[in-house]
Design a protein around this motif. Structure first.
Motif, short mmCIF file in Angstrom:
data_model
loop_
_atom_site.label_atom_id
_atom_site.label_comp_id
_atom_site.label_asym_id
_atom_site.label_seq_id
_atom_site.Cartn_x
_atom_site.Cartn_y
_atom_site.Cartn_z
N GLU A 93 86.56 -88.54 22.10
CA GLU A 93 86.11 -88.40 23.48
C GLU A 93 85.02 -89.41 23.84
OE1 GLU A 93 86.74 -83.66 24.37
OE2 GLU A 93 84.71 -84.40 24.07
N THR A 94 84.91 -89.67 25.12
CA THR A 94 83.82 -90.47 25.68
C THR A 94 83.26 -89.70 26.85
OG1 THR A 94 84.89 -92.54 25.04
CG2 THR A 94 83.23 -92.67 26.79
N CYS A 95 81.94 -89.71 26.99
CA CYS A 95 81.32 -88.97 28.09
C CYS A 95 80.22 -89.82 28.72
CB CYS A 95 80.74 -87.65 27.59
SG CYS A 95 80.07 -86.63 28.92
N ILE A 96 80.25 -89.91 30.03
CA ILE A 96 79.16 -90.51 30.79
C ILE A 96 78.45 -89.35 31.46
CG2 ILE A 96 78.56 -92.06 32.70
CD1 ILE A 96 81.26 -93.47 32.14
N TYR A 97 77.13 -89.25 31.30
CA TYR A 97 76.41 -88.11 31.83
C TYR A 97 75.03 -88.52 32.30
CZ TYR A 97 73.97 -88.00 27.36
OH TYR A 97 73.21 -88.33 26.28
N ASP A 98 74.40 -87.65 33.08
CA ASP A 98 73.05 -87.92 33.55
C ASP A 98 72.13 -86.78 33.16
OD1 ASP A 98 73.44 -85.82 35.39
OD2 ASP A 98 73.85 -87.17 37.05
N GLN A 99 70.86 -86.91 33.51
CA GLN A 99 69.87 -85.91 33.15
C GLN A 99 69.86 -84.72 34.12
OE1 GLN A 99 67.82 -86.05 30.12
NE2 GLN A 99 69.72 -87.20 29.93
N PHE A 100 70.79 -84.69 35.07
CA PHE A 100 70.95 -83.55 35.97
C PHE A 100 72.04 -82.61 35.49
CE2 PHE A 100 69.67 -87.25 38.56
CZ PHE A 100 68.38 -86.85 38.86
N GLY A 101 72.73 -82.98 34.39
CA GLY A 101 73.79 -82.14 33.83
C GLY A 101 75.18 -82.50 34.32
N ASN A 102 75.31 -83.54 35.15
CA ASN A 102 76.63 -83.99 35.60
C ASN A 102 77.27 -84.83 34.51
OD1 ASN A 102 76.27 -82.96 38.32
ND2 ASN A 102 74.82 -84.63 38.59
N GLU A 103 78.57 -84.65 34.34
CA GLU A 103 79.24 -85.46 33.33
C GLU A 103 80.66 -85.80 33.73
OE1 GLU A 103 80.95 -82.67 29.89
OE2 GLU A 103 78.76 -82.59 30.02
N PHE A 104 81.09 -86.95 33.27
CA PHE A 104 82.46 -87.43 33.41
C PHE A 104 82.95 -87.64 32.00
CE2 PHE A 104 85.48 -91.01 33.74
CZ PHE A 104 86.40 -90.42 34.59
N ARG A 105 83.91 -86.82 31.58
CA ARG A 105 84.35 -86.79 30.19
C ARG A 105 85.81 -87.22 30.10
NH1 ARG A 105 82.35 -83.63 25.60
NH2 ARG A 105 80.71 -82.96 27.02
N LEU A 106 86.07 -88.19 29.22
CA LEU A 106 87.44 -88.62 28.94
C LEU A 106 87.87 -87.94 27.65
CD1 LEU A 106 86.98 -92.41 29.72
CD2 LEU A 106 88.01 -90.67 31.18
N THR A 107 88.93 -87.13 27.76
CA THR A 107 89.42 -86.35 26.62
C THR A 107 90.87 -86.73 26.32
OG1 THR A 107 90.32 -84.53 27.92
CG2 THR A 107 87.97 -84.42 27.37
N GLU A 108 91.40 -86.17 25.27
CA GLU A 108 92.79 -86.43 24.92
C GLU A 108 93.74 -86.00 26.04
OE1 GLU A 108 95.89 -85.59 21.21
OE2 GLU A 108 93.98 -84.52 21.31
N SER A 109 93.37 -84.94 26.78
CA SER A 109 94.24 -84.43 27.84
C SER A 109 93.95 -85.06 29.21
CB SER A 109 94.12 -82.91 27.94
OG SER A 109 92.79 -82.54 28.24
N GLY A 110 92.97 -85.94 29.31
CA GLY A 110 92.68 -86.60 30.58
C GLY A 110 91.20 -86.61 30.89
N ALA A 111 90.88 -86.88 32.16
CA ALA A 111 89.48 -86.97 32.60
C ALA A 111 89.04 -85.64 33.17
CB ALA A 111 89.34 -88.07 33.64
N LYS A 112 87.79 -85.26 32.88
CA LYS A 112 87.22 -84.02 33.41
C LYS A 112 85.87 -84.36 34.03
CE LYS A 112 89.43 -81.09 29.98
NZ LYS A 112 89.26 -80.14 28.90
N LEU A 113 85.66 -83.81 35.23
CA LEU A 113 84.42 -84.02 35.96
C LEU A 113 83.84 -82.66 36.28
CD1 LEU A 113 82.91 -86.43 37.34
CD2 LEU A 113 84.17 -85.87 39.39
N ASN A 114 82.55 -82.44 36.01
CA ASN A 114 81.98 -81.11 36.23
C ASN A 114 81.06 -81.06 37.45
OD1 ASN A 114 79.68 -82.41 35.34
ND2 ASN A 114 79.00 -80.71 34.07
N CYS A 115 81.31 -81.95 38.43
CA CYS A 115 80.48 -81.98 39.63
C CYS A 115 81.34 -82.42 40.81
CB CYS A 115 79.29 -82.91 39.43
SG CYS A 115 79.77 -84.60 39.04
#
Length: 156
Positions: A93-115
């Protein structure tokens, strides 16, 4: 003779500072104030980041300080960790995140965004764009009925 040379080389090597760890005392976008070994304070240390990535390294984060040509006065920060918000990734996996808890995560099943996602351009999938969906929706009718209301393109 060899012992004399070894002593000279060893003495010279001691004058060249190696990479070391420090803590961010004052954060900023491009230059940091750092606390190094034995509470030494390093002022205006440049942050070196990959092209295309920029982040604000928060106070208290641990950083890797690399003295260019072995000189503390020419040091740069080349890596950081230990901020207040840290994420863990699974294998691959690869994850781009900030100090506010937002993240953009690239996983085996695709991209996930929690914001929320705000896009200045159009959004596309395999079949077309969201803008095209709005245009079709706004124009569609059922028999003699008026067009759809409310219009989706209002406010663009």
């Amino acid at each position: 003779m060899i012992k004399t040379m070894q002593k000279q080389v060893g003495g010279a090597a001691k004058q060249v500072r190696q990479a070391f760890l420090g803590l961010v005392a004052r954060s900023a976008a491009k230059k940091l104030q750092l606390k190094g070994l034995n509470d030494e304070v390093l002022q205006d240390i440049e942050v070196i980041q990959q092209v295309g990535f920029a982040s604000w390294i928060p106070a208290g984060a641990k950083v890797v300080i690399l003295p260019i040509e072995g000189k503390t006065g020419r040091a740069v920060v080349v890596g950081s960790t230990g901020a207040s918000v840290m994420v863990e990734v699974e294998e691959g996996e690869t994850c781009i995140y900030d100090q506010f808890g937002n993240e953009f995560r690239l996983t085996e099943s695709g991209a996930k965004l929690n914001c929320d996602l705000y896009v200045d351009g159009d959004v596309f999938d395999k079949k077309g764009s969201m803008q095209k969906i709005r245009e079709i929706y706004d124009q569609h009718k059922h028999g003699n009925s008026p067009p759809a209301a409310p219009q989706m393109n209002v406010g663009n």
